[in-house]
Structures are given as structure tokens and as C-alpha cells.
Scaffold this motif. Structure first.
Motif, PDB file in Angstrom:
ATOM      1  N   GLY A  69       0.813  -1.212   0.000  1.00  9.68           N
ATOM      2  CA  GLY A  69       0.000   0.000   0.000  1.00  9.68           C
ATOM      3  C   GLY A  69       0.842   1.256   0.000  1.00  9.68           C
ATOM      4  O   GLY A  69       0.418   2.308   0.514  1.00  9.68           O
ATOM      5  N   ALA A  70       2.041   1.175  -0.573  1.00 14.69           N
ATOM      6  CA  ALA A  70       2.930   2.340  -0.635  1.00 14.69           C
ATOM      7  C   ALA A  70       2.371   3.381  -1.595  1.00 14.69           C
ATOM      8  O   ALA A  70       1.858   3.049  -2.667  1.00 14.69           O
ATOM      9  N   ASP A  71       2.476   4.628  -1.211  1.00 15.87           N
ATOM     10  CA  ASP A  71       2.021   5.725  -2.061  1.00 15.87           C
ATOM     11  C   ASP A  71       3.048   6.086  -3.120  1.00 15.87           C
ATOM     12  O   ASP A  71       2.691   6.602  -4.185  1.00 15.87           O
ATOM     13  N   ARG A  72       4.304   5.818  -2.821  1.00 15.41           N
ATOM     14  CA  ARG A  72       5.348   6.133  -3.801  1.00 15.41           C
ATOM     15  C   ARG A  72       6.573   5.271  -3.548  1.00 15.41           C
ATOM     16  O   ARG A  72       6.732   4.677  -2.485  1.00 15.41           O
ATOM     17  N   ILE A  73       7.418   5.212  -4.578  1.00 14.34           N
ATOM     18  CA  ILE A  73       8.678   4.484  -4.513  1.00 14.34           C
ATOM     19  C   ILE A  73       9.799   5.495  -4.715  1.00 14.34           C
ATOM     20  O   ILE A  73       9.717   6.349  -5.603  1.00 14.34           O
ATOM     21  N   ARG A  74      10.835   5.380  -3.884  1.00 14.22           N
ATOM     22  CA  ARG A  74      11.931   6.341  -3.985  1.00 14.22           C
ATOM     23  C   ARG A  74      13.258   5.602  -3.907  1.00 14.22           C
ATOM     24  O   ARG A  74      13.486   4.816  -3.000  1.00 14.22           O
ATOM     25  N   SER A  75      14.128   5.845  -4.899  1.00 18.97           N
ATOM     26  CA  SER A  75      15.484   5.308  -4.872  1.00 18.97           C
ATOM     27  C   SER A  75      16.384   6.333  -4.206  1.00 18.97           C
ATOM     28  O   SER A  75      16.436   7.489  -4.642  1.00 18.97           O
ATOM     29  N   ILE A  76      17.087   5.932  -3.168  1.00 20.55           N
ATOM     30  CA  ILE A  76      17.911   6.903  -2.443  1.00 20.55           C
ATOM     31  C   ILE A  76      19.387   6.533  -2.465  1.00 20.55           C
ATOM     32  O   ILE A  76      20.187   7.081  -1.728  1.00 20.55           O
ATOM     33  N   SER A  77      19.750   5.582  -3.340  1.00 23.99           N
ATOM     34  CA  SER A  77      21.148   5.230  -3.524  1.00 23.99           C
ATOM     35  C   SER A  77      21.587   5.678  -4.904  1.00 23.99           C
ATOM     36  O   SER A  77      20.920   5.450  -5.901  1.00 23.99           O
ATOM     37  N   SER A  78      22.722   6.328  -4.966  1.00 26.82           N
ATOM     38  CA  SER A  78      23.189   6.877  -6.250  1.00 26.82           C
ATOM     39  C   SER A  78      23.466   5.783  -7.269  1.00 26.82           C
ATOM     40  O   SER A  78      23.402   6.011  -8.470  1.00 26.82           O
ATOM     41  N   GLY A  79      23.771   4.570  -6.796  1.00 26.38           N
ATOM     42  CA  GLY A  79      24.067   3.487  -7.730  1.00 26.38           C
ATOM     43  C   GLY A  79      22.862   2.647  -8.089  1.00 26.38           C
ATOM     44  O   GLY A  79      22.985   1.649  -8.777  1.00 26.38           O
TER      45      GLY A  79
END
Length: 346
Positions: A328-338
Motif C-alpha cells: 500500500g505504498a504511495d510512492r517508490i523512492r530510490s535513495i542510492s546513487s548506484g
């Protein structure tokens, strides 16, 4: 019983199919029955393994169904940090009786000595459960309750949970429900149905057979041996992430021999010494472990964060999108530069 030796390629396909990771899982109850059990752990970096393991097989499903099967329909039950199908209760009861008798290991002898030393409180606890159960452990506090000068990492200085755990393993008390994350306790004789009494040796053999069937293959000196009921065949091109507690990779040496995939959970490794991350999940594509990823679900913001990804992650976005939909996540976020970009949550 005839022994069938198979190649490692066949063994991989058989193992994935036996564990219902080929897309053949249809519902939660039958999935637990096929796997034999679900391991319980409180770590919820993404979701506790008792919920995440079924997701790997079913995709987005109603996680509340697990509680319904446990506490309302009673088609599953909880014992010793595992969830079992209720039809396996005679097998588990054989293990309860053995644990209640055994003094082979140091912790078993300490448990029996603890019960003997605190017999007065044990009598009080069982009487309270008989009269007022189901109850939380904190509701069983009493002047006769044992206390420890040293705080345990799980239950602090309170020894009531330790008493309950010992009696639970011995089959005297049962987990009869949950209030939030807290277990409700009751007398086993009141919570569990009547069953046949199975000899310990028969229970051991039956459990070993069921585990072999659920794994599909086992590694021997002669090579990979397939279970007689195992079926081989092409595994659909399906992608998913696996819990560190998933039985496909739970035996790390077996997983490495089967998939050529070295995997260790680095949760207890100091951060500076980790090769990958705190709670990294293997990525299964078809019958191959192709990569790994470290998702983290921030429940406060409804964000599924991708902290890192390694190996072949060309199809990681499919698995992450399915995971986000289920959580039920509202958004996905990548927080690693690689980390490669990931599609938005559905």
C-alpha cells in the motif's frame, strides 16, 4: 524408495516449483500447507517474513487473511516461532512432549530448573489463565513473579514472558491470539482441538518427509536427489524478491550450491563491514537468483525506499512495483546513487 539423481539445472527448476515460486500458488492456506510452515520474526524492515514469504508466491494478497486463518478459522496455529497447518498438530504435539521431557541441552535443563524454582508462580499463572484467559503476559504479573537483575534483550527484567515461553514450548500454554503485536496466552488444552497421539519417531519421519517434499531436492554425496513427487519442467519467466527467511535460500550453503549465489544476511554485521546492506532481499527471475536489493518501507510516509541494488536488476522494477502495491505504498523512492530508476507505485 527409488532415488532419482538430477542435474543441478533440473534441481533448480524442481526446487523453485516445489516452493511454489513458479506462479502456481493460488491461495494463502494451500501455500502454507505446501511449504509446511511459515517462520515468524518481528523484523519489519519491509514486512515480517510470515507475511513476506507468501507475497513472493502469491503477489499482492490480503495480509489480514493470515490472522483470520490463525485466530478466527483456526486452520493454522502458532508454535515455537512458526505458523503450522492445523492438520500438523499431532506432529507438533509429539515435539512438545519431547521438549517437556528432554534435559539433553543446557537450555533445557535451565528451563526445567526455572520451572521448579518458580513453581508457586507457575501455579498462579496457570490458575489465572484457566479462570481469565486468554491474557497478555503483562496481565499475569504478580508478587510471586520471578525477576532478573540483568535485562534480557527480548523481555527485559520481567521473567513472565520467559515462563510463558517455556510452558509454550512444552505444550502447556498456547498462543491464542494477538492484541496488536502482543501475544494472548491461554491453556493449550482449551485452545487446541483433540488429536491422535503420535509417537515421536513417527512424527520425526513424517516431518522430514514433508520438508523434503516442500524443498523438492536435497544435496547428497551422490548429487542432487529429487523427491519422488517432484515435477520438473520449464519455470515461467516470473520475477520476485525473497525474504531472508525464505526456505528456498534459508540454507545458505544449499542455495549457493544450487544457484551459484552467495548470500548472507548482514543485519548483525557492523555497517562498515557490510558487503551489501542491512536487510537485503535476493531477486529471483525464473529459476535463477540474479541479483539483490535492499527495500525499506517507511510506514509513516507510505514510501517504499530502495536503498541499494546489486547484480542483474534489469527487472527489479517489476518486483518493487508489486511489493509497493501489496504494502500500500504511495510512492517508490530510490535513495542510492548506484540504484537504477524504479517505476512509480501503482
Amino acid at each position: 524408495m527409488a532415488v532419482t539423481i538430477v542435474s543441478v539445472e533440473e534441481a533448480r527448476r524442481i526446487a523453485v516449483r516445489a516452493q511454489l515460486l513458479d506462479g502456481s500458488a493460488t491461495n494463502l492456506l494451500e501455500t502454507v500447507r505446501a511449504l509446511g510452515f511459515l517462520q515468524i520474526d518481528p523484523i519489519a524492515t519491509v514486512s515480517p517474513p510470515q507475511y513476506l514469504v507468501p507475497w513472493s508466491r502469491l503477489g499482492p494478497y490480503d495480509a489480514a487473511e493470515l490472522d483470520r486463518l490463525l485466530w478466527d478459522e483456526k486452520k493454522l496455529f502458532e508454535w515455537n516461532a512458526y505458523i503450522w497447518p492445523i492438520e500438523d498438530l499431532p506432529v507438533v504435539r509429539a515435539h512438545m512432549r519431547r521438549r517437556a521431557r528432554s534435559r539433553h541441552y543446557t537450555h533445557e535443563r535451565r528451563g526445567h530448573e526455572f520451572l521448579k524454582t518458580h513453581a508457586r508462580f507457575k501455579r498462579y499463572l496457570l490458575r489465572e489463565l484457566e479462570q481469565n484467559g486468554p491474557m497478555l503476559s503483562r496481565e499475569l504479573e504478580h508478587s510471586s513473579a520471578p525477576r532478573s537483575l540483568e535485562a534480557h534483550r527480548w523481555w527485559g527484567s520481567r521473567q513472565v514472558p520467559l515462563m510463558l515461553e517455556i510452558l509454550h514450548v512444552h505444550g502447556v500454554v498456547a498462543v491464542a491470539g494477538r492484541r496488536g503485536k502482543q501475544r494472548l496466552w491461554d491453556l493449550s488444552e482449551r485452545f487446541f482441538p483433540e488429536t491422535e497421539t503420535m509417537p515421536a519417531r513417527e512424527a520425526d519421519a513424517l516431518l522430514a518427509e514433508r520438508r523434503f517434499r516442500a524443498l523438492g531436492v536435497r544435496h547428497t554425496k551422490a548429487g542432487w536427489v529429487a523427491h519422488p513427487s517432484a515435477t520438473d519442467g520449464a519455470v515461467p519467466d516470473r520475477v520476485t524478491l525473497l525474504s531472508p527467511f525464505d526456505r528456498l535460500i534459508h540454507d545458505r550453503d544449499r542455495a549457493e550450491a544450487l544457484f551459484g549465489f552467495h548470500y548472507r544476511l548482514e543485519m548483525y554485521v557492523p555497517k562498515a563491514k557490510r558487503e551489501y546492506g542491512y536487510y537485503v532481499l535476493p531477486l529471483l527471475a525464473g529459476d535463477q537468483l540474479v541479483g539483490r536489493a535492499e527495500p525499506h518501507f517507511d510506514r509513516r510516509t507510505g514510501t517504499l525506499e530502495l536503498l541499494g541494488a546489486w547484480g542483474d536488476t534489469s527487472r527489479l522494477d517489476e518486483a518493487i512495483s508489486s511489493l509497493a502495491a501489496w504494502l500500500g505504498a504511495d510512492r517508490i523512492r530510490s535513495i542510492s546513487s548506484g540504484t537504477p530508476p524504479v517505476a512509480s507505485a501503482p
